[in-house]
Design a protein around this motif. Sequence first.
Motif, PDB file in Angstrom:
ATOM      1  N   ASP A  36      49.068   7.789 -21.974  1.00 47.01           N
ATOM      2  CA  ASP A  36      48.876   7.156 -23.277  1.00 47.01           C
ATOM      3  C   ASP A  36      47.455   6.643 -23.489  1.00 47.01           C
ATOM      4  OD1 ASP A  36      48.813   5.076 -21.509  1.00 47.01           O
ATOM      5  OD2 ASP A  36      50.458   3.935 -22.418  1.00 47.01           O
ATOM      6  N   GLY A  37      46.536   6.988 -22.598  1.00 51.54           N
ATOM      7  CA  GLY A  37      45.160   6.529 -22.754  1.00 51.54           C
ATOM      8  C   GLY A  37      44.971   5.055 -22.466  1.00 51.54           C
ATOM      9  N   GLY A  38      45.862   4.463 -21.682  1.00 52.22           N
ATOM     10  CA  GLY A  38      45.764   3.040 -21.374  1.00 52.22           C
ATOM     11  C   GLY A  38      44.604   2.717 -20.452  1.00 52.22           C
ATOM     12  N   ARG A  39      44.440   1.427 -20.208  1.00 53.48           N
ATOM     13  CA  ARG A  39      43.344   0.950 -19.370  1.00 53.48           C
ATOM     14  C   ARG A  39      43.884   0.380 -18.069  1.00 53.48           C
ATOM     15  NH1 ARG A  39      40.756  -3.684 -21.882  1.00 53.48           N
ATOM     16  NH2 ARG A  39      42.947  -4.215 -22.143  1.00 53.48           N
ATOM     17  N   MET A  40      43.015   0.233 -17.114  1.00 54.38           N
ATOM     18  CA  MET A  40      43.355  -0.464 -15.878  1.00 54.38           C
ATOM     19  C   MET A  40      42.231  -1.441 -15.556  1.00 54.38           C
ATOM     20  SD  MET A  40      42.920   2.645 -13.114  1.00 54.38           S
ATOM     21  CE  MET A  40      41.371   3.535 -12.916  1.00 54.38           C
ATOM     22  N   TYR A  41      42.584  -2.472 -14.813  1.00 55.78           N
ATOM     23  CA  TYR A  41      41.620  -3.514 -14.453  1.00 55.78           C
ATOM     24  C   TYR A  41      41.172  -3.334 -13.014  1.00 55.78           C
ATOM     25  CZ  TYR A  41      39.681  -7.999 -13.108  1.00 55.78           C
ATOM     26  OH  TYR A  41      38.850  -8.973 -12.612  1.00 55.78           O
ATOM     27  N   ARG A  42      39.863  -3.301 -12.810  1.00 57.96           N
ATOM     28  CA  ARG A  42      39.286  -3.234 -11.462  1.00 57.96           C
ATOM     29  C   ARG A  42      39.303  -4.632 -10.868  1.00 57.96           C
ATOM     30  NH1 ARG A  42      33.429  -1.050 -11.423  1.00 57.96           N
ATOM     31  NH2 ARG A  42      33.882  -1.343  -9.208  1.00 57.96           N
ATOM     32  N   THR A  43      40.170  -4.852  -9.892  1.00 58.73           N
ATOM     33  CA  THR A  43      40.326  -6.215  -9.367  1.00 58.73           C
ATOM     34  C   THR A  43      39.174  -6.649  -8.479  1.00 58.73           C
ATOM     35  OG1 THR A  43      41.516  -5.548  -7.372  1.00 58.73           O
ATOM     36  CG2 THR A  43      42.829  -5.900  -9.378  1.00 58.73           C
ATOM     37  N   GLY A  44      38.484  -5.692  -7.838  1.00 58.32           N
ATOM     38  CA  GLY A  44      37.482  -6.065  -6.845  1.00 58.32           C
ATOM     39  C   GLY A  44      38.097  -6.453  -5.512  1.00 58.32           C
ATOM     40  N   ASP A  45      39.415  -6.322  -5.386  1.00 59.21           N
ATOM     41  CA  ASP A  45      40.113  -6.639  -4.138  1.00 59.21           C
ATOM     42  C   ASP A  45      40.370  -5.358  -3.347  1.00 59.21           C
ATOM     43  OD1 ASP A  45      40.253  -9.364  -4.655  1.00 59.21           O
ATOM     44  OD2 ASP A  45      42.166  -9.188  -5.708  1.00 59.21           O
ATOM     45  N   ARG A  46      40.091  -5.419  -2.052  1.00 56.45           N
ATOM     46  CA  ARG A  46      40.390  -4.297  -1.169  1.00 56.45           C
ATOM     47  C   ARG A  46      41.786  -4.500  -0.581  1.00 56.45           C
ATOM     48  NH1 ARG A  46      38.200  -3.501   3.270  1.00 56.45           N
ATOM     49  NH2 ARG A  46      38.283  -1.223   3.263  1.00 56.45           N
ATOM     50  N   PRO A 105      43.046   6.955 -15.530  1.00 57.95           N
ATOM     51  CA  PRO A 105      43.178   8.418 -15.507  1.00 57.95           C
ATOM     52  C   PRO A 105      44.601   8.899 -15.222  1.00 57.95           C
ATOM     53  CG  PRO A 105      42.167   7.638 -13.472  1.00 57.95           C
ATOM     54  CD  PRO A 105      42.296   6.445 -14.377  1.00 57.95           C
ATOM     55  N   PHE A 106      45.480   7.966 -14.837  1.00 57.19           N
ATOM     56  CA  PHE A 106      46.849   8.345 -14.508  1.00 57.19           C
ATOM     57  C   PHE A 106      47.821   8.042 -15.643  1.00 57.19           C
ATOM     58  CE2 PHE A 106      44.524   6.809 -10.775  1.00 57.19           C
ATOM     59  CZ  PHE A 106      44.484   7.965 -10.021  1.00 57.19           C
ATOM     60  N   ALA A 107      47.300   7.554 -16.769  1.00 61.53           N
ATOM     61  CA  ALA A 107      48.155   7.176 -17.899  1.00 61.53           C
ATOM     62  C   ALA A 107      48.072   8.238 -18.992  1.00 61.53           C
ATOM     63  CB  ALA A 107      47.735   5.818 -18.452  1.00 61.53           C
ATOM     64  N   TYR A 142      43.463  -1.320  -8.377  1.00 65.84           N
ATOM     65  CA  TYR A 142      43.376  -1.259  -9.833  1.00 65.84           C
ATOM     66  C   TYR A 142      44.774  -1.531 -10.391  1.00 65.84           C
ATOM     67  CZ  TYR A 142      38.791   1.070  -9.493  1.00 65.84           C
ATOM     68  OH  TYR A 142      37.471   1.368  -9.237  1.00 65.84           O
ATOM     69  N   LEU A 143      44.842  -2.354 -11.435  1.00 65.24           N
ATOM     70  CA  LEU A 143      46.126  -2.725 -12.029  1.00 65.24           C
ATOM     71  C   LEU A 143      46.185  -2.245 -13.470  1.00 65.24           C
ATOM     72  CD1 LEU A 143      46.348  -6.367 -10.639  1.00 65.24           C
ATOM     73  CD2 LEU A 143      47.568  -4.354  -9.782  1.00 65.24           C
ATOM     74  N   ALA A 144      47.326  -1.676 -13.843  1.00 65.69           N
ATOM     75  CA  ALA A 144      47.493  -1.131 -15.192  1.00 65.69           C
ATOM     76  C   ALA A 144      48.841  -1.557 -15.749  1.00 65.69           C
ATOM     77  CB  ALA A 144      47.371   0.391 -15.161  1.00 65.69           C
ATOM     78  N   GLY A 145      48.996  -1.366 -17.073  1.00 68.02           N
ATOM     79  CA  GLY A 145      50.246  -1.721 -17.724  1.00 68.02           C
ATOM     80  C   GLY A 145      50.041  -2.783 -18.785  1.00 68.02           C
ATOM     81  N   PRO A 146      51.124  -3.247 -19.405  1.00 69.15           N
ATOM     82  CA  PRO A 146      51.003  -4.202 -20.517  1.00 69.15           C
ATOM     83  C   PRO A 146      50.485  -5.570 -20.114  1.00 69.15           C
ATOM     84  CG  PRO A 146      53.311  -3.894 -19.887  1.00 69.15           C
ATOM     85  CD  PRO A 146      52.519  -2.845 -19.159  1.00 69.15           C
ATOM     86  N   ALA A 147      50.403  -5.860 -18.812  1.00 68.34           N
ATOM     87  CA  ALA A 147      49.888  -7.162 -18.387  1.00 68.34           C
ATOM     88  C   ALA A 147      48.369  -7.232 -18.411  1.00 68.34           C
ATOM     89  CB  ALA A 147      50.384  -7.477 -16.972  1.00 68.34           C
ATOM     90  N   VAL A 148      47.683  -6.101 -18.503  1.00 61.29           N
ATOM     91  CA  VAL A 148      46.219  -6.100 -18.471  1.00 61.29           C
ATOM     92  C   VAL A 148      45.691  -6.834 -19.703  1.00 61.29           C
ATOM     93  CG1 VAL A 148      44.167  -4.636 -18.569  1.00 61.29           C
ATOM     94  CG2 VAL A 148      46.089  -3.992 -17.116  1.00 61.29           C
ATOM     95  N   ALA A 149      44.743  -7.735 -19.481  1.00 58.78           N
ATOM     96  CA  ALA A 149      44.216  -8.568 -20.554  1.00 58.78           C
ATOM     97  C   ALA A 149      43.470  -7.735 -21.590  1.00 58.78           C
ATOM     98  CB  ALA A 149      43.280  -9.625 -19.970  1.00 58.78           C
ATOM     99  N   VAL A 150      43.274  -8.338 -22.763  1.00 59.62           N
ATOM    100  CA  VAL A 150      42.476  -7.692 -23.806  1.00 59.62           C
ATOM    101  C   VAL A 150      41.056  -7.459 -23.301  1.00 59.62           C
ATOM    102  CG1 VAL A 150      41.569  -7.955 -26.144  1.00 59.62           C
ATOM    103  CG2 VAL A 150      43.888  -8.737 -25.612  1.00 59.62           C
ATOM    104  N   GLY A 151      40.540  -8.423 -22.547  1.00 56.17           N
ATOM    105  CA  GLY A 151      39.186  -8.333 -22.015  1.00 56.17           C
ATOM    106  C   GLY A 151      38.555  -9.703 -21.984  1.00 56.17           C
TER     107      GLY A 151
END
Length: 573
Positions: free
Chosen positions: A359-369, A355-357, A330-339
Amino acid sequence: MAEPQDLVARFLATAATVPDRIAIHAPDASLTFAELSERTARLAGRLRALGVGRGDRVGVSARRGVHWAVAPLAVWRAGAVYVPLDPAYPADRLAFTAADARLRAVVTDTGALPWADGLPVLGPEGTDEAGQDRFDDLAVGALNAAYVIHTSGSTGRPKGVEVTRGAVSALVAGLEERGVYPAGHRVVGWNASLSFDASVQQWVRVCRGDTLVLLSDDDRTDPARLAALLDEHAVTDVDFTPSHWQLVGSRLGGRGLRLLLGGEPVPQRMWRSLAEGEDAWNLYGPTECTVDATVTPISGSVPHIGRPLAHIRAHVLDETLAPADTGELYLAGPAVAVGYAGRPGPTAERFVADPFAADGGRMYRTGDRVRRLPDGTLEFLGRTDRQIKVRGFRVELGEVEDRLREHPRVTAAVAALRTGPDGDTLLAAYCVVAPDTSVSDEELRAHCAATLPGHVVPSAFVTLPALPLTPGGKVDTAALPDVTAVATPEGRAPQGELEQLIAEVWAEVLGRGSVHADENFFALGGHSLVALRVVARLKRATGIVLPTKDVYRFPRLSDLARHAESVRAGGAS
């Protein structure tokens, strides 16, 4: 990491500081930074005169020329969002993308666009000199969108990934901080299509003052031409997918190039070879996290994807979203796309609360193991879903399968990644047809090529009486047959200038001793990158210009030769 500077502001500062430095070398022209600033201001002024402003989406449909750099930068200077529309893609797909993106206008250097459906279409040259004089760059915040790039969709429809200006600025700053982009002026070979998100990493380098050398299709696929171009312009940095580097890299060593590899895993043999002395980097990242999220210099004997950039938070989580040594990335931070633009359902599925932010930010589920190694680096293990990479492009197998099932005689279909006769990775399609009917490989390939980009069209087709199933009733992909070598038919020898020339080219690029006139390019192991070499060689030898998609339309040698003769005579193209 400090707040990164907006890239348009960086470009304008560069143009003011080194106006006479070459900003871009292209097959059709070269522009200094002052000239590029003038051209982009003129085009941005024309867009503004149409009412295009902050947040509006503008399609960019451009061939490999200076317009590739002019158009996206002009769209940004107008405060708008660029949407790449590769002119090599099928018209139906371009029409869908244009409608899905809700474009306000299209800028192009390709002439008429029948799929544009009444949209204002602007060519590369501006005539509104008064508009240029009045032009002022529009202030755009970091949270405003920069581009929307459409990727393969699991539902059969491409999805537009919306990325912010701040995310792109953070990407450049992060790559500078890690030393991937060294300080000082660099000369960069621009290789990727605008519709491939790796192009963002390449073309924005002009904003930091680097010189771009645009590689034409001929240059990209002919090692000798590419080597000469790199030497002529003293190129320092090149960016390739591993598949593409395998095609040309053996002829490019010893130049002190900085090689940036991305888009797909680096094979172990290639990794070990590059680790012996090349200045090579492995870059990993999904489109939904602004091109690159982790990087590493290639060293040692075990391939891996390195550590996250400074603006990225990388979480390895199990199915309960608890931290794990091995799990989904899972990737988080300002690089995560709008959607996904206009797709709230898929956006909510893939972009989830972090859940680790605090500031209520989001993370992207990459689907990569991935596996987190003891030194903190990440090792890529594969996918958790049915998404694959083919020569650097994302391919959702569901999109391919949906297209196959649209054929009136196909009752069931599944697509899978397979190893071809020569060890190459290829996309294979397995089809079941209606009773008492049949369908040829050529017909299925043409059916797919009518709406799918070349890299999404399967290289091999296998017809089965039924798809193998697991005890649970799902398709048993492990039980699908291998793609075997196709025996050379006892066909007639090539006759006439074009048949003989194409046979020689096929034999060379496919590693065959000889090729008959009745043979099929894809059955012999051809794919989209090799098809580029074929059309480039044909153009140089005869002056006949064919789009790569014609190799898909006419995969049989004799048919391609007949079509090429028609084009030379002024017939249909």
